[in-house]
Design a protein around this motif. Structure first.
Motif, mmCIF file in Angstrom:
data_model
loop_
_atom_site.group_PDB
_atom_site.id
_atom_site.type_symbol
_atom_site.label_atom_id
_atom_site.label_comp_id
_atom_site.label_asym_id
_atom_site.label_seq_id
_atom_site.Cartn_x
_atom_site.Cartn_y
_atom_site.Cartn_z
ATOM 1 N N SER A 2 0.804 -1.218 0.000
ATOM 2 C CA SER A 2 0.000 0.000 0.000
ATOM 3 C C SER A 2 0.842 1.275 0.000
ATOM 4 O O SER A 2 0.324 2.363 -0.191
ATOM 5 N N GLU A 3 2.164 1.152 0.219
ATOM 6 C CA GLU A 3 2.951 2.391 0.252
ATOM 7 C C GLU A 3 2.961 3.112 -1.096
ATOM 8 O O GLU A 3 3.285 4.281 -1.179
ATOM 9 N N ASN A 4 2.616 2.373 -2.150
ATOM 10 C CA ASN A 4 2.590 3.033 -3.446
ATOM 11 C C ASN A 4 1.246 3.682 -3.752
ATOM 12 O O ASN A 4 1.085 4.338 -4.778
ATOM 13 N N LEU A 6 -1.455 6.428 -3.366
ATOM 14 C CA LEU A 6 -1.361 7.841 -2.984
ATOM 15 C C LEU A 6 -2.214 8.162 -1.759
ATOM 16 O O LEU A 6 -3.287 7.593 -1.560
ATOM 17 N N SER B 11 1.238 14.687 -6.429
ATOM 18 C CA SER B 11 0.872 13.392 -5.855
ATOM 19 C C SER B 11 1.693 13.155 -4.603
ATOM 20 O O SER B 11 2.895 13.397 -4.596
ATOM 21 N N ALA B 13 2.700 10.274 -1.731
ATOM 22 C CA ALA B 13 2.690 8.884 -1.259
ATOM 23 C C ALA B 13 3.523 8.803 0.012
ATOM 24 O O ALA B 13 4.204 9.760 0.369
ATOM 25 N N LYS B 15 6.661 7.374 1.825
ATOM 26 C CA LYS B 15 7.949 6.809 1.420
ATOM 27 C C LYS B 15 8.398 5.748 2.420
ATOM 28 O O LYS B 15 8.794 4.666 2.057
ATOM 29 N N SER B 21 6.574 11.186 0.299
ATOM 30 C CA SER B 21 7.290 11.496 -0.936
ATOM 31 C C SER B 21 6.312 12.201 -1.872
ATOM 32 O O SER B 21 5.190 11.739 -2.097
ATOM 33 N N HIS B 23 5.605 14.165 -5.533
ATOM 34 C CA HIS B 23 6.054 14.410 -6.905
ATOM 35 C C HIS B 23 5.119 15.443 -7.521
ATOM 36 O O HIS B 23 3.893 15.338 -7.393
#
Ligand SMILES: [Zn+2]
Lengths: 165, 412
Positions: A2-4, A6, B11, B13, B15, B21, B23
């Motif tokens: 899930s870290e990817n 957003l 965006s 997220a 990290k 993180s 972007h």
């Protein structure tokens, strides 16, 4: 994992179009995780005076500001130097209206940049040509001096140009 | 057909346990840039920042990049927008500053989502709205920021502060003498700012007055932003310095800045020009459009189709008693344009330095043909229209005065 996924995303699009010889329309649309909003400004040339402003604002938890009432104050304001203080003062800096105020400013800024675009398309493509073109731009508008790193002391674009004062 | 479009995408997220993180992309007809940011989840500190130009304008735009690193270590709080403008916007690049402002707002919002998710781990049924309400009441442990926290707090525009008139750099010529015709008439600098009454000024009122006396002005008028000097304060300054000191007020209206004289009322916030006009008329005062074309001639007048005749039709000029045609903070071109507009309208023309530091006092001023010692005399003199704007203080370079007839536009 899930870290990817957003946690927040935002998309803001601001555009300018010419409605007729004397009228520009600038629209700023925002869609983010919590907000769906749009602000539309009509500005008249040659004064760059705001003649109409409209907005829609939906937010996940913020109370909707009274946009119609807020924007009624904008016609008559000129887009250009001094506008930020005026827009902030008129739209207000309360939490609910801050995004609206920012979007009005984005609309106005887009109009200014769109006019800059008309100048920039005349820039030559060679390095020397560009240096001369932008140096002349600073000399002709000395206010640009020190406005950004490209126009600050040490830059080739201000070589031999005296700072304003 | 669109003539310009700017798209921005941000965006956020996670990290790792401690950092976000981010972007971000800004892409418009002129500029293309990208930014990557690491931000601490707990303290919202900017831990890493990197930028990249895809499209730019000048061959020197790359000089902006090092300024991104100056934002490293800063924390995203209420004041971050101002700091971004100051550090990155003014010294680096305002487009990177604009995008960083969006990133900071996004980081604040993402942190809020993460706090909710953390709270939900223990209470799977917790809705986002309930979470926000609880946070506002301070009921969620470990949440140093509540829902009442300004959600758009970081959204301070990173637009060019083109209106800033603070901080001129060039000291005037040695001695400051040699202003044209300085021995004739009664010359008052009608536009000056002192600290702390004007936060953008760096000169104390004593410094302004002493400098005015030193360079040979006949008087100086304090026109601090939306600030009322009491008659007692001004009288004390006159006594202290044995020098004619007057008071005015530079008031921001929806149609720009106005110099007003003879108005005691303390006006805060932005007032409409019409309202201000009524106040001034009622008080029997005098109102001058301050630097009416400041920053406005960055685009060629040809491009905008702006001529003095067209500009003169602006309703604002129907509501003022005079026009400041020599202002120390605008370009000669802009002063010249104001002068043409004043002439077109047969409005009286004034000059003032708009000094924000002592060395700027008297760059421009207004020469009266009568002696002016009291506030009432100043108002009377202004209404008489018997004065001309003058370049008083010597400059490094000779100033090209706008073409003004000897006795000013008011006489025709
Ligand atoms: Zn001023």
């Amino acid at each position: 994992m899930s870290e990817n996924i957003l946690k927040f995303s935002m998309n803001r699009c601001t555009s300018v179009e010419r409605l007729d010889d004397n009228t520009l329309r600038s629209v700023c649309r925002l869609r983010d995780t919590f907000t769906c909003a749009s602000v539309e400004i009509l500005a008249r040339l040659p004064d760059l005076e705001i003649i109409e402003a409209r907005a829609q604002f939906h937010h996940e938890w913020l109370e909707p500001p009274d946009v119609d009432n807020i924007l009624l104050k904008l016609p008559g304001v000129r887009i250009g130097a001094g506008m930020l203080k005026i827009i902030k003062g008129l739209v207000g800096e309360e939490e609910e209206s801050r995004q609206i105020s920012y979007m009005v400013e984005e609309c106005c800024q887009a109009i200014i940049i769109s006019l800059t675009r008309d100048i920039l398309v005349q820039a030559p493509t060679s390095e020397e040509g560009k240096l001369e073109f932008f140096s002349k731009m600073v000399r002709d508008n000395i206010r640009l001096y020190n406005r950004c790193a490209a126009f600050a002391a040490g830059s080739r674009l201000v070589e031999g140009t005296e700072p304003p004062g | 057909m669109l003539t310009f479009a700017r798209n921005k995408l941000v965006s956020v997220a996670v990290k790792d346990r401690d950092r976000l993180s981010i972007h971000a992309i800004l892409d418009d007809d002129i500029y293309g840039l990208e930014m990557d940011l690491d931000v601490g989840i707990e303290n919202r500190e900017i831990l890493a920042i990197a930028g990249k130009w895809n499209r730019w304008t000048t061959p020197e735009c790359s000089r902006a990049m090092p300024f991104l690193q100056e934002m490293k270590g800063d924390r995203i709080d209420e004041g971050i927008g101002d700091r971004i403008n100051k550090v990155l916007g003014r010294r680096g690049c305002r487009h990177f500053a604009n995008l960083l402002t969006e990133c900071c707002h996004a980081a604040t919002e993402a942190a809020r989502v993460i706090r909710w998710e953390n709270a939900k781990a223990a209470r799977p049924d917790l809705s986002f709205r309930s979470f926000l309400k609880e946070e506002a009441r301070g009921e969620n442990n470990g949440s140093e920021t509540g829902a009442s926290e300004k959600s758009a707090s970081t959204l301070r525009p990173s637009l060019p502060r083109v209106e800033t008139v603070c901080g001129g750099r060039e000291p005037a010529g040695p001695g400051g003498h040699g202003g044209e015709g300085r021995t004739e008439g009664f010359v008052i600098d009608l536009h000056a700012h002192s600290f702390p009454a004007s936060s953008c000024s760096s000169a104390s009122v004593d410094e302004l007055i002493e400098e005015a006396r030193r360079i040979g002005l006949s008087g100086i008028c304090l026109t601090d932003h939306n600030h009322v000097w009491t008659s007692g304060q001004v009288e004390a300054l006159r006594q202290k310095h044995r020098f004619p000191v007057f008071r005015g007020n530079e008031i921001t209206t929806n149609q720009g800045d106005m110099l007003v004289f003879g108005l005691e009322k303390d006006i805060k916030g932005i007032i409409t020009l019409e309202e201000l006009r009524s106040e001034v008329v009622e008080a029997g005062g005098f109102m001058i459009a301050a630097h009416p074309f400041r920053g406005f001639l960055t685009f060629s007048t040809v491009q905008l189709g702006l001529t003095p005749e067209i500009a003169a039709q602006r309703p604002l000029f129907q509501l003022v008693d005079g026009v400041e045609v020599l202002n120390g903070k605008v370009t000669e071109k802009e002063n010249g344009f104001s002068s043409s507009v004043a002439e077109t309208l047969r409005l009286p023309a004034t000059g003032g330095s708009d000094a924000h530091q002592a060395s700027e006092v008297g760059r421009y001023a207004t020469r009266f043909f009568v002696e002016v010692h009291t506030e009432a005399e100043l108002i009377r003199a202004l209404k008489s229209k018997e004065y001309v704007p003058v370049a008083f203080r010597a400059r490094k370079r000779p100033v090209k005065l706008p073409e003004i007839s000897l006795r000013g536009a008011c006489e025709r």
